[in-house]
Design an enzyme around this catalytic site. Sequence first.
Site, PDB file in Angstrom:
ATOM      1  N   ASP A   1       0.891  -1.158   0.000  1.00 51.20           N
ATOM      2  CA  ASP A   1       0.000   0.000   0.000  1.00 51.20           C
ATOM      3  C   ASP A   1       0.931   1.209   0.000  1.00 51.20           C
ATOM      4  O   ASP A   1       1.744   1.361   0.919  1.00 51.20           O
ATOM      5  CB  ASP A   1      -0.894  -0.017   1.250  1.00 51.20           C
ATOM      6  CG  ASP A   1      -1.867   1.139   1.250  1.00 51.20           C
ATOM      7  OD1 ASP A   1      -1.485   2.252   0.795  1.00 51.20           O
ATOM      8  OD2 ASP A   1      -3.014   0.961   1.689  1.00 51.20           O
TER       9      ASP A   1
ATOM     10  N   ALA B   1      -1.781   5.451  -8.574  1.00 51.03           N
ATOM     11  CA  ALA B   1      -2.363   6.775  -8.311  1.00 51.03           C
ATOM     12  C   ALA B   1      -3.806   6.602  -7.873  1.00 51.03           C
ATOM     13  O   ALA B   1      -4.423   5.560  -8.122  1.00 51.03           O
ATOM     14  CB  ALA B   1      -2.322   7.645  -9.570  1.00 51.03           C
ATOM     15  N   TYR B   2      -4.309   7.633  -7.237  1.00 54.43           N
ATOM     16  CA  TYR B   2      -5.752   7.729  -6.972  1.00 54.43           C
ATOM     17  C   TYR B   2      -6.311   8.412  -8.218  1.00 54.43           C
ATOM     18  O   TYR B   2      -6.055   9.591  -8.457  1.00 54.43           O
ATOM     19  CB  TYR B   2      -5.975   8.581  -5.722  1.00 54.43           C
ATOM     20  CG  TYR B   2      -7.419   8.700  -5.300  1.00 54.43           C
ATOM     21  CD1 TYR B   2      -7.874   8.074  -4.133  1.00 54.43           C
ATOM     22  CD2 TYR B   2      -8.338   9.444  -6.041  1.00 54.43           C
ATOM     23  CE1 TYR B   2      -9.191   8.197  -3.727  1.00 54.43           C
ATOM     24  CE2 TYR B   2      -9.657   9.554  -5.641  1.00 54.43           C
ATOM     25  CZ  TYR B   2     -10.078   8.936  -4.484  1.00 54.43           C
ATOM     26  OH  TYR B   2     -11.393   9.053  -4.088  1.00 54.43           O
TER      27      TYR B   2
ATOM     28  N   TYR C   1      -8.536  16.215  -8.005  1.00 52.77           N
ATOM     29  CA  TYR C   1      -7.556  15.236  -8.518  1.00 52.77           C
ATOM     30  C   TYR C   1      -6.334  15.967  -9.092  1.00 52.77           C
ATOM     31  O   TYR C   1      -5.188  15.643  -8.776  1.00 52.77           O
ATOM     32  CB  TYR C   1      -8.244  14.370  -9.583  1.00 52.77           C
ATOM     33  CG  TYR C   1      -7.312  13.585 -10.476  1.00 52.77           C
ATOM     34  CD1 TYR C   1      -6.690  12.421 -10.029  1.00 52.77           C
ATOM     35  CD2 TYR C   1      -7.051  14.004 -11.788  1.00 52.77           C
ATOM     36  CE1 TYR C   1      -5.828  11.701 -10.867  1.00 52.77           C
ATOM     37  CE2 TYR C   1      -6.208  13.288 -12.624  1.00 52.77           C
ATOM     38  CZ  TYR C   1      -5.601  12.141 -12.161  1.00 52.77           C
ATOM     39  OH  TYR C   1      -4.756  11.442 -12.987  1.00 52.77           O
TER      40      TYR C   1
HETATM   41  N1  LIG Z   1      -6.528   7.266 -16.539  1.00 52.06           N
HETATM   42  C1  LIG Z   1      -6.335   8.414 -17.174  1.00 52.06           C
HETATM   43  O1  LIG Z   1      -7.112   8.814 -18.048  1.00 52.06           O
HETATM   44  C2  LIG Z   1      -5.133   9.263 -16.847  1.00 52.06           C
HETATM   45  C3  LIG Z   1      -4.988  10.522 -17.461  1.00 52.06           C
HETATM   46  C4  LIG Z   1      -3.854  11.281 -17.175  1.00 52.06           C
HETATM   47  C5  LIG Z   1      -2.898  10.816 -16.290  1.00 52.06           C
HETATM   48  N2  LIG Z   1      -3.070   9.607 -15.684  1.00 52.06           N
HETATM   49  C6  LIG Z   1      -2.040   9.150 -14.741  1.00 52.06           C
HETATM   50  O2  LIG Z   1      -1.444   7.990 -15.304  1.00 52.06           O
HETATM   51  C7  LIG Z   1      -1.028   7.113 -14.262  1.00 52.06           C
HETATM   52  C8  LIG Z   1      -1.543   5.717 -14.516  1.00 52.06           C
HETATM   53  O3  LIG Z   1      -2.962   5.781 -14.586  1.00 52.06           O
HETATM   54  P1  LIG Z   1      -3.863   4.493 -14.846  1.00 52.06           P
HETATM   55  O4  LIG Z   1      -4.962   4.902 -15.736  1.00 52.06           O
HETATM   56  O5  LIG Z   1      -2.982   3.352 -15.194  1.00 52.06           O
HETATM   57  O6  LIG Z   1      -4.455   4.298 -13.381  1.00 52.06           O
HETATM   58  P2  LIG Z   1      -5.313   3.088 -12.806  1.00 52.06           P
HETATM   59  O7  LIG Z   1      -5.654   2.125 -13.869  1.00 52.06           O
HETATM   60  O8  LIG Z   1      -6.394   3.700 -11.985  1.00 52.06           O
HETATM   61  O9  LIG Z   1      -4.258   2.389 -11.859  1.00 52.06           O
HETATM   62  C9  LIG Z   1      -3.830   2.990 -10.679  1.00 52.06           C
HETATM   63  C10 LIG Z   1      -3.308   1.889  -9.792  1.00 52.06           C
HETATM   64  O10 LIG Z   1      -2.907   2.492  -8.555  1.00 52.06           O
HETATM   65  C11 LIG Z   1      -3.215   1.577  -7.554  1.00 52.06           C
HETATM   66  N3  LIG Z   1      -3.346   2.226  -6.249  1.00 52.06           N
HETATM   67  C12 LIG Z   1      -4.208   3.211  -5.897  1.00 52.06           C
HETATM   68  N4  LIG Z   1      -4.049   3.480  -4.577  1.00 52.06           N
HETATM   69  C13 LIG Z   1      -3.092   2.650  -4.120  1.00 52.06           C
HETATM   70  C14 LIG Z   1      -2.498   2.438  -2.855  1.00 52.06           C
HETATM   71  N5  LIG Z   1      -2.862   3.148  -1.770  1.00 52.06           N
HETATM   72  N6  LIG Z   1      -1.513   1.499  -2.737  1.00 52.06           N
HETATM   73  C15 LIG Z   1      -1.134   0.775  -3.813  1.00 52.06           C
HETATM   74  N7  LIG Z   1      -1.669   0.905  -5.032  1.00 52.06           N
HETATM   75  C16 LIG Z   1      -2.637   1.844  -5.183  1.00 52.06           C
HETATM   76  C17 LIG Z   1      -4.538   0.959  -7.963  1.00 52.06           C
HETATM   77  O11 LIG Z   1      -4.658  -0.272  -7.283  1.00 52.06           O
HETATM   78  P3  LIG Z   1      -5.989  -1.178  -7.377  1.00 52.06           P
HETATM   79  O12 LIG Z   1      -5.919  -1.818  -8.743  1.00 52.06           O
HETATM   80  O13 LIG Z   1      -5.823  -2.149  -6.266  1.00 52.06           O
HETATM   81  O14 LIG Z   1      -7.126  -0.234  -7.211  1.00 52.06           O
HETATM   82  C18 LIG Z   1      -4.364   0.818  -9.463  1.00 52.06           C
HETATM   83  O15 LIG Z   1      -3.908  -0.450  -9.825  1.00 52.06           O
HETATM   84  C19 LIG Z   1      -1.504   7.747 -12.963  1.00 52.06           C
HETATM   85  O16 LIG Z   1      -0.454   8.489 -12.392  1.00 52.06           O
HETATM   86  C20 LIG Z   1      -2.591   8.708 -13.409  1.00 52.06           C
HETATM   87  O17 LIG Z   1      -2.746   9.800 -12.509  1.00 52.06           O
HETATM   88  C21 LIG Z   1      -4.148   8.815 -15.950  1.00 52.06           C
END
Ligand SMILES: NC(=O)c1ccc[n+]([C@@H]2O[C@H](COP(=O)([O-])OP(=O)(O)OC[C@H]3O[C@@H](n4cnc5c(N)ncnc54)[C@H](OP(=O)(O)O)[C@@H]3O)[C@@H](O)[C@H]2O)c1
Length: 297
Positions: A37, A61-62, A126
């Site tokens: 975590d 990330a959250y 966010y």
């Molecule tokens: N998604 C978008 O459209 C978008 C756009 C711009 C930038 N980003 C950035 O790109 C990056 C990757 O995004 P993504 O879309 O791959 O995100 P994602 O699919 O939501 O994955 C985020 C991961 O973080 C994990 N996580 C959250 N809280 C945690 C904690 N306390 N301890 C350990 N793990 C934790 C989650 O675990 P669980 O699987 O267990 O929930 C999830 O697997 C992030 O930095 C995000 O801010 C994303």
Amino acid sequence: MNKVFIIGGNGQVGYCLKQQTEVLNMPAFVTTRDMLDVTDYEQLKKLVATEKPSVLINASAYTNVEQAEDDYEKAYEVNCVAVGNMAKVAHELHIPLIHISTDYVFDGTCDRIYTEDKPTNPINAYGKSKLLGENAVIENHDQYVILRTSWVFGQHGKNFVKTMMRLFGSKDSLKVVDDQIGGPTFAGDIAKAILDIVDYLHKNPEKQPWGIYNFSGFPNVTWCTFTKNIYAVALEKKLVDKYIKIEPVATEFYPTKAKRPKNSQLSMKKIKDVFDIDPSDWSRELKYNLEKYCEQE
Ligand SMILES: NC(=O)c1ccc[n+]([C@@H]2O[C@H](COP(=O)([O-])OP(=O)(O)OC[C@H]3O[C@@H](n4cnc5c(N)ncnc54)[C@H](OP(=O)(O)O)[C@@H]3O)[C@@H](O)[C@H]2O)c1
């Protein structure tokens, strides 16, 4: 070969990082929430010290933009405090940190494309937590690469492409926002860009490319145009067999708690100049793999 330590291995990008390190035979230690975590600083320090990686990559990330409006404390803890702790750990071990950030650090009022040095001004909770996370990296470490990306979609996890594919199955018409513009970015391309940067760092130890870089998809489109592209490929691949009316609407048509920037277009010049990395080719991913976005997880 040097070992990478990947945090957030079950997310859209983290999962692709895990897959690609396997294909490349690159030594990797990949954590998911049940192993680490990220808000547990002691556990983070212990695991990284035990594994002795040569690079720390944060893909966790959250990411729930709406929920962050009501749950800012948690978003701040994961997107800022935990990220600052990762930077401290990486600093103590003298290893680089590669961290992912977002177009939501901007307010979207710029009438042109966003270069990395444009003033930030997040308009939702966010975005604020992610900007503070960037600052926490910069304050606590001197060897870092922050990649700002946008509109992420991948085969693993929830995203816009999967939502649209599901809606194509149940609706005959869709109204989609047409006044927000940005670059849809394939999670696999973000993972590849990160591993290319890792490779660059290993091959060029004397270079100091530390800083913030944009990485997103091209061409930039509105959500409505992106939907029309997904629909066209779905028809071509016979994943949909009916006419669906896709109508453009203004953001105000779908009131949400979190405001979104109207302009999310990120310049890709810096990452091309320094690392020779090209934008994410989102239409290629749709063309070759759209059927994978129909599978339920
Ligand atoms: N998604 C978008 O459209 C978008 C756009 C711009 C930038 N980003 C950035 O790109 C990056 C990757 O995004 P993504 O879309 O791959 O995100 P994602 O699919 O939501 O994955 C985020 C991961 O973080 C994990 N996580 C959250 N809280 C945690 C904690 N306390 N301890 C350990 N793990 C934790 C989650 O675990 P669980 O699987 O267990 O929930 C999830 O697997 C992030 O930095 C995000 O801010 C994303």
